[in-house]
Design a protein around this motif. Structure first.
Motif, PDB file in Angstrom:
ATOM      1  N   LEU A  94       0.847  -1.180   0.000  1.00 28.01           N
ATOM      2  CA  LEU A  94       0.000   0.000   0.000  1.00 28.01           C
ATOM      3  C   LEU A  94       0.889   1.238   0.000  1.00 28.01           C
ATOM      4  O   LEU A  94       1.689   1.422   0.911  1.00 28.01           O
ATOM      5  N   ARG A  95       0.744   2.056  -1.016  1.00 28.88           N
ATOM      6  CA  ARG A  95       1.592   3.238  -1.143  1.00 28.88           C
ATOM      7  C   ARG A  95       0.754   4.428  -1.594  1.00 28.88           C
ATOM      8  O   ARG A  95      -0.320   4.240  -2.170  1.00 28.88           O
ATOM      9  N   PRO A  96       1.247   5.651  -1.311  1.00 25.91           N
ATOM     10  CA  PRO A  96       0.476   6.812  -1.778  1.00 25.91           C
ATOM     11  C   PRO A  96       0.388   6.830  -3.299  1.00 25.91           C
ATOM     12  O   PRO A  96       1.337   6.429  -3.987  1.00 25.91           O
ATOM     13  N   ALA A  97      -0.736   7.291  -3.814  1.00 24.59           N
ATOM     14  CA  ALA A  97      -0.941   7.294  -5.256  1.00 24.59           C
ATOM     15  C   ALA A  97       0.109   8.124  -5.980  1.00 24.59           C
ATOM     16  O   ALA A  97       0.387   7.899  -7.157  1.00 24.59           O
ATOM     17  N   SER A  98       0.726   9.076  -5.258  1.00 27.89           N
ATOM     18  CA  SER A  98       1.721   9.942  -5.894  1.00 27.89           C
ATOM     19  C   SER A  98       2.930   9.141  -6.389  1.00 27.89           C
ATOM     20  O   SER A  98       3.638   9.571  -7.287  1.00 27.89           O
ATOM     21  N   VAL A  99       3.167   7.962  -5.800  1.00 33.54           N
ATOM     22  CA  VAL A  99       4.262   7.095  -6.251  1.00 33.54           C
ATOM     23  C   VAL A  99       4.102   6.775  -7.738  1.00 33.54           C
ATOM     24  O   VAL A  99       5.079   6.706  -8.482  1.00 33.54           O
ATOM     25  N   VAL A 100       2.851   6.604  -8.154  1.00 29.82           N
ATOM     26  CA  VAL A 100       2.576   6.256  -9.544  1.00 29.82           C
ATOM     27  C   VAL A 100       2.168   7.486 -10.358  1.00 29.82           C
ATOM     28  O   VAL A 100       2.641   7.694 -11.471  1.00 29.82           O
ATOM     29  N   TYR A 101       1.313   8.316  -9.793  1.00 29.06           N
ATOM     30  CA  TYR A 101       0.726   9.407 -10.580  1.00 29.06           C
ATOM     31  C   TYR A 101       1.512  10.709 -10.514  1.00 29.06           C
ATOM     32  O   TYR A 101       1.222  11.649 -11.246  1.00 29.06           O
ATOM     33  N   GLY A 102       2.462  10.822  -9.564  1.00 28.15           N
ATOM     34  CA  GLY A 102       3.213  12.064  -9.437  1.00 28.15           C
ATOM     35  C   GLY A 102       2.728  12.880  -8.262  1.00 28.15           C
ATOM     36  O   GLY A 102       1.683  12.600  -7.674  1.00 28.15           O
ATOM     37  N   ASP A 103       3.515  13.911  -7.899  1.00 25.65           N
ATOM     38  CA  ASP A 103       3.282  14.654  -6.665  1.00 25.65           C
ATOM     39  C   ASP A 103       1.966  15.419  -6.634  1.00 25.65           C
ATOM     40  O   ASP A 103       1.440  15.700  -5.570  1.00 25.65           O
TER      41      ASP A 103
ATOM     42  N   THR B 182      -0.843  14.571  -6.961  1.00 26.42           N
ATOM     43  CA  THR B 182      -1.979  13.848  -6.386  1.00 26.42           C
ATOM     44  C   THR B 182      -1.822  13.668  -4.875  1.00 26.42           C
ATOM     45  O   THR B 182      -2.649  13.045  -4.245  1.00 26.42           O
ATOM     46  N   ASP B 183      -0.755  14.233  -4.300  1.00 25.67           N
ATOM     47  CA  ASP B 183      -0.454  13.998  -2.890  1.00 25.67           C
ATOM     48  C   ASP B 183      -1.578  14.390  -1.937  1.00 25.67           C
ATOM     49  O   ASP B 183      -1.804  13.731  -0.936  1.00 25.67           O
ATOM     50  N   ASP B 184      -2.263  15.465  -2.257  1.00 26.74           N
ATOM     51  CA  ASP B 184      -3.255  15.988  -1.328  1.00 26.74           C
ATOM     52  C   ASP B 184      -4.540  15.156  -1.303  1.00 26.74           C
ATOM     53  O   ASP B 184      -5.366  15.323  -0.421  1.00 26.74           O
ATOM     54  N   THR B 185      -4.719  14.268  -2.257  1.00 29.78           N
ATOM     55  CA  THR B 185      -5.966  13.512  -2.330  1.00 29.78           C
ATOM     56  C   THR B 185      -6.018  12.406  -1.280  1.00 29.78           C
ATOM     57  O   THR B 185      -7.086  11.913  -0.954  1.00 29.78           O
TER      58      THR B 185
ATOM     59  N   LYS C  20     -10.794   4.209  -0.088  1.00 29.99           N
ATOM     60  CA  LYS C  20     -10.319   5.224   0.852  1.00 29.99           C
ATOM     61  C   LYS C  20     -10.689   4.891   2.285  1.00 29.99           C
ATOM     62  O   LYS C  20      -9.919   5.162   3.202  1.00 29.99           O
ATOM     63  N   ASP C  21     -11.857   4.334   2.503  1.00 32.78           N
ATOM     64  CA  ASP C  21     -12.297   4.089   3.873  1.00 32.78           C
ATOM     65  C   ASP C  21     -11.676   2.821   4.472  1.00 32.78           C
ATOM     66  O   ASP C  21     -11.163   2.838   5.582  1.00 32.78           O
ATOM     67  N   THR C  22     -11.692   1.738   3.722  1.00 28.11           N
ATOM     68  CA  THR C  22     -11.230   0.457   4.270  1.00 28.11           C
ATOM     69  C   THR C  22      -9.780   0.158   3.944  1.00 28.11           C
ATOM     70  O   THR C  22      -9.175  -0.721   4.558  1.00 28.11           O
ATOM     71  N   LEU C  23      -9.236   0.865   2.944  1.00 35.42           N
ATOM     72  CA  LEU C  23      -7.891   0.603   2.419  1.00 35.42           C
ATOM     73  C   LEU C  23      -7.743  -0.797   1.820  1.00 35.42           C
ATOM     74  O   LEU C  23      -6.640  -1.269   1.596  1.00 35.42           O
ATOM     75  N   LEU C  24      -8.861  -1.432   1.568  1.00 30.38           N
ATOM     76  CA  LEU C  24      -8.805  -2.719   0.871  1.00 30.38           C
ATOM     77  C   LEU C  24      -8.666  -2.460  -0.621  1.00 30.38           C
ATOM     78  O   LEU C  24      -9.115  -1.426  -1.122  1.00 30.38           O
ATOM     79  N   PRO C  25      -8.012  -3.362  -1.342  1.00 33.14           N
ATOM     80  CA  PRO C  25      -7.875  -3.150  -2.790  1.00 33.14           C
ATOM     81  C   PRO C  25      -9.227  -3.194  -3.494  1.00 33.14           C
ATOM     82  O   PRO C  25     -10.099  -3.980  -3.107  1.00 33.14           O
TER      83      PRO C  25
END
Ligand code: ZN
Length: 134
Positions: A17-26, A28-31, A52-57
């Motif tokens: 589990l990683r922040p989306a910014s790892v893939v989409y770029g910085d 998207t960090d605030d989302t 977002k709520d459960t962090l499940l894929p």
């Protein structure tokens, strides 16, 4: 929260589990959006969004081709709903029936390329049949 072990279906590595910014770029960090990303990313280009709520894929890890197919299937379904032929709910129930899937499995994020193509074909056939009937 329950820790879940997810393996990349392409290379067999673990997915983290990683922040989306790892893939989409910085930008998207605030989302606060998170993704399950293959440990070998970017060599292995496979990931899937997390709820977002459960962090499940949301589904299974997807590579570029599968992601594109899933997007196409989503837009085909969206077009069907936009045309007023079905509500979103009806469209998903219709998919369940077409594939004989229980509700939790009838999500495009869980579909293979083949099944996504089937969704696209089914949506086309449905719209065509409706156009003929009108
Ligand atoms: Zn991988």
């Amino acid at each position: 929260m329950k820790r879940i072990n997810i393996k990349c279906p392409y290379c067999g590595s673990r997915a983290y589990l990683r922040p989306a910014s790892v893939v989409y770029g910085d930008h998207t960090d605030d989302t606060g959006a998170k993704l399950y990303v293959c440990a070998r990313y970017p060599v292995c280009d496979a990931y899937v969004a997390a709820h977002k709520d459960t962090l499940l894929p949301m589904g299974t890890l997807a590579d570029r081709n599968l992601r594109r197919k899933r997007m196409e299937a989503h837009s085909a379904l969206k077009r069907l709903v936009a045309s007023g032929l079905m509500t979103r709910k009806q469209a998903y129930r219709w998919l369940q029936t077409q594939f004989g899937l229980p509700e939790p499995e009838a999500h495009i994020a869980k579909f293979s390329e083949l099944r996504c193509q089937k969704v696209i074909d089914l949506c086309r056939a449905f719209s065509r049949a409706q156009a003929r009937a009108a």
